[in-house]
Design a protein around this motif. Structure first.
Motif, PDB file in Angstrom:
ATOM      1  N   THR A 151       0.813  -1.215   0.000  1.00  0.00           N
ATOM      2  CA  THR A 151       0.000   0.000   0.000  1.00  0.00           C
ATOM      3  C   THR A 151       0.848   1.268   0.000  1.00  0.00           C
ATOM      4  OG1 THR A 151      -0.143   0.119   2.424  1.00  0.00           O
ATOM      5  CG2 THR A 151      -1.801  -1.219   1.287  1.00  0.00           C
ATOM      6  N   GLU A 152       2.168   1.132   0.095  1.00  0.00           N
ATOM      7  CA  GLU A 152       3.036   2.309   0.014  1.00  0.00           C
ATOM      8  C   GLU A 152       2.888   2.941  -1.372  1.00  0.00           C
ATOM      9  OE1 GLU A 152       6.904   0.883   1.015  1.00  0.00           O
ATOM     10  OE2 GLU A 152       6.346   0.388   3.091  1.00  0.00           O
ATOM     11  N   PRO A 153       2.939   4.262  -1.469  1.00  0.00           N
ATOM     12  CA  PRO A 153       2.595   4.935  -2.728  1.00  0.00           C
ATOM     13  C   PRO A 153       3.285   4.384  -3.975  1.00  0.00           C
ATOM     14  CG  PRO A 153       2.800   6.544  -0.972  1.00  0.00           C
ATOM     15  CD  PRO A 153       3.215   5.223  -0.386  1.00  0.00           C
ATOM     16  N   ALA A 154       4.593   4.179  -3.901  1.00  0.00           N
ATOM     17  CA  ALA A 154       5.316   3.707  -5.088  1.00  0.00           C
ATOM     18  C   ALA A 154       4.861   2.303  -5.476  1.00  0.00           C
ATOM     19  CB  ALA A 154       6.819   3.735  -4.845  1.00  0.00           C
ATOM     20  N   MET A 155       4.639   1.435  -4.482  1.00  0.00           N
ATOM     21  CA  MET A 155       4.243   0.062  -4.791  1.00  0.00           C
ATOM     22  C   MET A 155       2.782   0.001  -5.238  1.00  0.00           C
ATOM     23  SD  MET A 155       5.551  -2.730  -5.319  1.00  0.00           S
ATOM     24  CE  MET A 155       7.139  -2.228  -4.648  1.00  0.00           C
ATOM     25  N   ARG A 156       1.968   0.847  -4.673  1.00  0.00           N
ATOM     26  CA  ARG A 156       0.581   0.924  -5.131  1.00  0.00           C
ATOM     27  C   ARG A 156       0.540   1.337  -6.609  1.00  0.00           C
ATOM     28  NH1 ARG A 156      -4.463   2.255  -2.012  1.00  0.00           N
ATOM     29  NH2 ARG A 156      -5.978   3.025  -3.529  1.00  0.00           N
ATOM     30  N   GLU A 157       1.349   2.311  -6.955  1.00  0.00           N
ATOM     31  CA  GLU A 157       1.409   2.773  -8.344  1.00  0.00           C
ATOM     32  C   GLU A 157       1.908   1.656  -9.263  1.00  0.00           C
ATOM     33  OE1 GLU A 157       3.745   6.211 -10.962  1.00  0.00           O
ATOM     34  OE2 GLU A 157       3.643   6.367  -8.774  1.00  0.00           O
ATOM     35  N   LYS A 158       2.910   0.905  -8.811  1.00  0.00           N
ATOM     36  CA  LYS A 158       3.432  -0.192  -9.629  1.00  0.00           C
ATOM     37  C   LYS A 158       2.384  -1.291  -9.790  1.00  0.00           C
ATOM     38  CE  LYS A 158       7.406  -3.296 -10.184  1.00  0.00           C
ATOM     39  NZ  LYS A 158       8.643  -3.855  -9.580  1.00  0.00           N
ATOM     40  N   GLN A 159       1.662  -1.588  -8.719  1.00  0.00           N
ATOM     41  CA  GLN A 159       0.580  -2.572  -8.814  1.00  0.00           C
ATOM     42  C   GLN A 159      -0.438  -2.169  -9.877  1.00  0.00           C
ATOM     43  OE1 GLN A 159      -1.463  -4.776  -5.653  1.00  0.00           O
ATOM     44  NE2 GLN A 159      -0.506  -3.325  -4.239  1.00  0.00           N
ATOM     45  N   VAL A 160      -0.865  -0.917  -9.809  1.00  0.00           N
ATOM     46  CA  VAL A 160      -1.877  -0.437 -10.759  1.00  0.00           C
ATOM     47  C   VAL A 160      -1.349  -0.524 -12.190  1.00  0.00           C
ATOM     48  CG1 VAL A 160      -3.143   1.612 -11.543  1.00  0.00           C
ATOM     49  CG2 VAL A 160      -3.095   1.017  -9.103  1.00  0.00           C
ATOM     50  N   PHE A 161      -0.077  -0.147 -12.395  1.00  0.00           N
ATOM     51  CA  PHE A 161       0.503  -0.231 -13.736  1.00  0.00           C
ATOM     52  C   PHE A 161       0.478  -1.669 -14.253  1.00  0.00           C
ATOM     53  CE2 PHE A 161       4.342  -1.138 -16.276  1.00  0.00           C
ATOM     54  CZ  PHE A 161       4.053  -0.375 -17.394  1.00  0.00           C
ATOM     55  N   PHE A 162       0.937  -2.621 -13.440  1.00  0.00           N
ATOM     56  CA  PHE A 162       0.958  -4.024 -13.881  1.00  0.00           C
ATOM     57  C   PHE A 162      -0.454  -4.549 -14.102  1.00  0.00           C
ATOM     58  CE2 PHE A 162       5.398  -4.072 -13.145  1.00  0.00           C
ATOM     59  CZ  PHE A 162       5.902  -5.226 -13.750  1.00  0.00           C
ATOM     60  N   PHE A 163      -1.377  -4.160 -13.248  1.00  0.00           N
ATOM     61  CA  PHE A 163      -2.755  -4.608 -13.424  1.00  0.00           C
ATOM     62  C   PHE A 163      -3.337  -4.089 -14.736  1.00  0.00           C
ATOM     63  CE2 PHE A 163      -7.375  -3.962 -12.058  1.00  0.00           C
ATOM     64  CZ  PHE A 163      -7.743  -5.246 -12.423  1.00  0.00           C
ATOM     65  N   ARG A 164      -3.174  -2.820 -14.991  1.00  0.00           N
ATOM     66  CA  ARG A 164      -3.735  -2.249 -16.219  1.00  0.00           C
ATOM     67  C   ARG A 164      -3.104  -2.862 -17.463  1.00  0.00           C
ATOM     68  NH1 ARG A 164      -6.828   2.298 -16.170  1.00  0.00           N
ATOM     69  NH2 ARG A 164      -6.017   2.882 -18.216  1.00  0.00           N
ATOM     70  N   GLU A 165      -1.787  -3.053 -17.450  1.00  0.00           N
ATOM     71  CA  GLU A 165      -1.134  -3.632 -18.616  1.00  0.00           C
ATOM     72  C   GLU A 165      -1.601  -5.070 -18.861  1.00  0.00           C
ATOM     73  OE1 GLU A 165       0.872  -1.955 -20.865  1.00  0.00           O
ATOM     74  OE2 GLU A 165       0.036  -0.317 -19.673  1.00  0.00           O
ATOM     75  N   GLN A 166      -1.860  -5.803 -17.789  1.00  0.00           N
ATOM     76  CA  GLN A 166      -2.344  -7.177 -17.953  1.00  0.00           C
ATOM     77  C   GLN A 166      -3.808  -7.204 -18.403  1.00  0.00           C
ATOM     78  OE1 GLN A 166      -0.283 -10.243 -15.182  1.00  0.00           O
ATOM     79  NE2 GLN A 166      -0.394  -8.357 -13.970  1.00  0.00           N
ATOM     80  N   LEU A 167      -4.590  -6.242 -17.943  1.00  0.00           N
ATOM     81  CA  LEU A 167      -5.951  -6.123 -18.467  1.00  0.00           C
ATOM     82  C   LEU A 167      -5.926  -5.854 -19.975  1.00  0.00           C
ATOM     83  CD1 LEU A 167      -7.814  -3.965 -15.777  1.00  0.00           C
ATOM     84  CD2 LEU A 167      -8.159  -6.396 -16.257  1.00  0.00           C
ATOM     85  N   LYS A 168      -4.968  -5.054 -20.409  1.00  0.00           N
ATOM     86  CA  LYS A 168      -4.858  -4.760 -21.842  1.00  0.00           C
ATOM     87  C   LYS A 168      -4.494  -6.012 -22.636  1.00  0.00           C
ATOM     88  CE  LYS A 168      -3.405   0.017 -21.006  1.00  0.00           C
ATOM     89  NZ  LYS A 168      -2.246   0.954 -21.025  1.00  0.00           N
ATOM     90  N   ILE A 169      -3.617  -6.836 -22.070  1.00  0.00           N
ATOM     91  CA  ILE A 169      -3.278  -8.099 -22.742  1.00  0.00           C
ATOM     92  C   ILE A 169      -4.520  -8.979 -22.850  1.00  0.00           C
ATOM     93  CG2 ILE A 169      -1.941 -10.240 -22.534  1.00  0.00           C
ATOM     94  CD1 ILE A 169       0.293  -8.522 -21.219  1.00  0.00           C
ATOM     95  N   ALA A 170      -5.272  -9.069 -21.763  1.00  0.00           N
ATOM     96  CA  ALA A 170      -6.505  -9.857 -21.788  1.00  0.00           C
ATOM     97  C   ALA A 170      -7.471  -9.313 -22.834  1.00  0.00           C
ATOM     98  CB  ALA A 170      -7.156  -9.851 -20.411  1.00  0.00           C
ATOM     99  N   ARG A 171      -7.625  -8.011 -22.875  1.00  0.00           N
ATOM    100  CA  ARG A 171      -8.513  -7.386 -23.862  1.00  0.00           C
ATOM    101  C   ARG A 171      -8.048  -7.680 -25.281  1.00  0.00           C
ATOM    102  NH1 ARG A 171      -7.829  -1.190 -23.970  1.00  0.00           N
ATOM    103  NH2 ARG A 171      -5.922  -1.944 -24.977  1.00  0.00           N
ATOM    104  N   ASP A 172      -6.744  -7.553 -25.517  1.00  0.00           N
ATOM    105  CA  ASP A 172      -6.217  -7.731 -26.867  1.00  0.00           C
ATOM    106  C   ASP A 172      -6.408  -9.156 -27.368  1.00  0.00           C
ATOM    107  OD1 ASP A 172      -5.480  -5.100 -26.726  1.00  0.00           O
ATOM    108  OD2 ASP A 172      -3.334  -5.474 -26.469  1.00  0.00           O
ATOM    109  N   PHE A 173      -6.330 -10.136 -26.461  1.00  0.00           N
ATOM    110  CA  PHE A 173      -6.499 -11.541 -26.858  1.00  0.00           C
ATOM    111  C   PHE A 173      -7.921 -12.051 -26.602  1.00  0.00           C
ATOM    112  CE2 PHE A 173      -1.892 -11.261 -26.512  1.00  0.00           C
ATOM    113  CZ  PHE A 173      -1.463 -12.049 -27.572  1.00  0.00           C
ATOM    114  N   GLU A 174      -8.803 -11.149 -26.181  1.00  0.00           N
ATOM    115  CA  GLU A 174     -10.203 -11.489 -25.889  1.00  0.00           C
ATOM    116  C   GLU A 174     -10.289 -12.641 -24.890  1.00  0.00           C
ATOM    117  OE1 GLU A 174     -12.007 -12.154 -29.708  1.00  0.00           O
ATOM    118  OE2 GLU A 174     -12.132 -10.000 -30.131  1.00  0.00           O
ATOM    119  N   LEU A 175      -9.530 -12.500 -23.800  1.00  0.00           N
ATOM    120  CA  LEU A 175      -9.473 -13.519 -22.757  1.00  0.00           C
ATOM    121  C   LEU A 175     -10.084 -13.003 -21.455  1.00  0.00           C
ATOM    122  CD1 LEU A 175      -5.814 -14.749 -23.322  1.00  0.00           C
ATOM    123  CD2 LEU A 175      -7.872 -16.160 -23.604  1.00  0.00           C
ATOM    124  N   PRO A 176     -10.715 -13.876 -20.687  1.00  0.00           N
ATOM    125  CA  PRO A 176     -11.176 -13.496 -19.357  1.00  0.00           C
ATOM    126  C   PRO A 176     -10.003 -13.395 -18.384  1.00  0.00           C
ATOM    127  CG  PRO A 176     -11.592 -15.821 -19.728  1.00  0.00           C
ATOM    128  CD  PRO A 176     -11.035 -15.272 -21.026  1.00  0.00           C
TER     129      PRO A 176
END
Length: 267
Positions: free
Chosen positions: A107-132
């Motif tokens: 929950t520390e600011p830098a790690m929270r930001e890194k979590q959000v970045f990795f989450f969003r990028e992985q959501l984009k991969i899922a979207r691009d491959f039409e995967l759940p």
């Protein structure tokens, strides 16, 4: 048939018993076990384990707890591995991904930001491959929902759901199912049990998160995928349904959430 939609069968707690655990679950009617990855190092492990048991399938992703040691290049590796895995019928989703705002360090600011970045990028991969996606939502329900609304993957499962009815509706509106497991078996878990009883049945899937989140009759011991039918019995009791009705509904819901699962048969 039953489906365990979230089981870390490759975890070190199982030692060399992973294949035997899958076989035991199969004997109990668990026809499918979804094994999510947590970091790039175990991508081949979960794929090989799923291939080595007749009721195994797998997901690829970087878990938020493993984000601190992850490098941005791991996202490139994930995208390449997903592209290759699309030819594998046992590959069903992106996961386990998400956000964890329970562990203080995360929950520390830098790690929270890194979590959000990795989450969003992985959501984009899922979207691009039409995967759940299989989403980790611990203490992060609303933030996970916000990013899922923005990027819109092809549905999936909110794993170990423990939010409010309003949050549940948010996931359902996005096409997600909600994962219920061992936590539901504790009589003191009033909110989880109420949601399990009152949410639309077609929104619910079953999971163990083995070796974690042990049901009340095992806690604090090691959880295992053969517990799914007994967890299903608790759901049946909470809803006033037969065991057969719950098995049929949750299996259909899991297949709807993870459509690629159908590609390798009814097992």
């Amino acid at each position: 048939m039953w489906i365990d939609t979230h089981c870390h069968l490759d975890a070190h707690e199982f030692g060399d018993e992973s294949v035997a655990q899958a076989a035991l679950a199969r004997q109990q009617g668990v026809g499918m076990i979804v094994i999510p990855a947590v970091e790039t190092a175990n991508f081949p492990v979960v794929a090989q384990l799923a291939a080595g048991v007749d009721n195994g399938c797998y997901a690829l992703g970087i878990h938020p707890i493993y984000v601190p040691q992850a490098a941005e290049d791991d996202l490139r590796v994930l995208r390449e591995q997903v592209a290759a895995a699309m030819a594998d019928d046992r590959f069903v989703a992106i996961g386990e991904i998400g956000l964890d705002f329970f562990i203080p360090m995360l929950t520390e600011p830098a790690m929270r930001e890194k979590q959000v970045f990795f989450f969003r990028e992985q959501l984009k991969i899922a979207r691009d491959f039409e995967l759940p996606v299989l989403m980790h939502v611990r203490r992060s329900q609303d933030v996970v929902l916000k990013h899922a609304r923005q990027i819109r993957p092809a549905g999936g499962i909110a794993h170990a759901f423990n939010g409010s009815f309003q949050q549940a509706q948010g996931y359902i509106e996005l096409g997600f199912k909600l994962g219920f497991g061992g936590a539901m078996t504790f009589t003191r878990a009033l909110q989880i049990r109420r949601m399990a009883a009152e949410l639309p049945l077609d929104a619910i899937v079953l999971e163990t998160d083995a070796p974690d989140i042990s049901p009340s009759w095992i806690h604090p011991g090691r959880n295992s995928p053969d517990q799914i039918p007994r967890i299903g019995q608790v759901l049946a009791e909470l809803r006033g349904l037969s065991l057969a009705e719950v098995a049929a509904a949750t299996t259909a819901n899991a297949r709807a959430a993870l459509p690629r699962m159908v590609r390798f048969g009814e097992n």
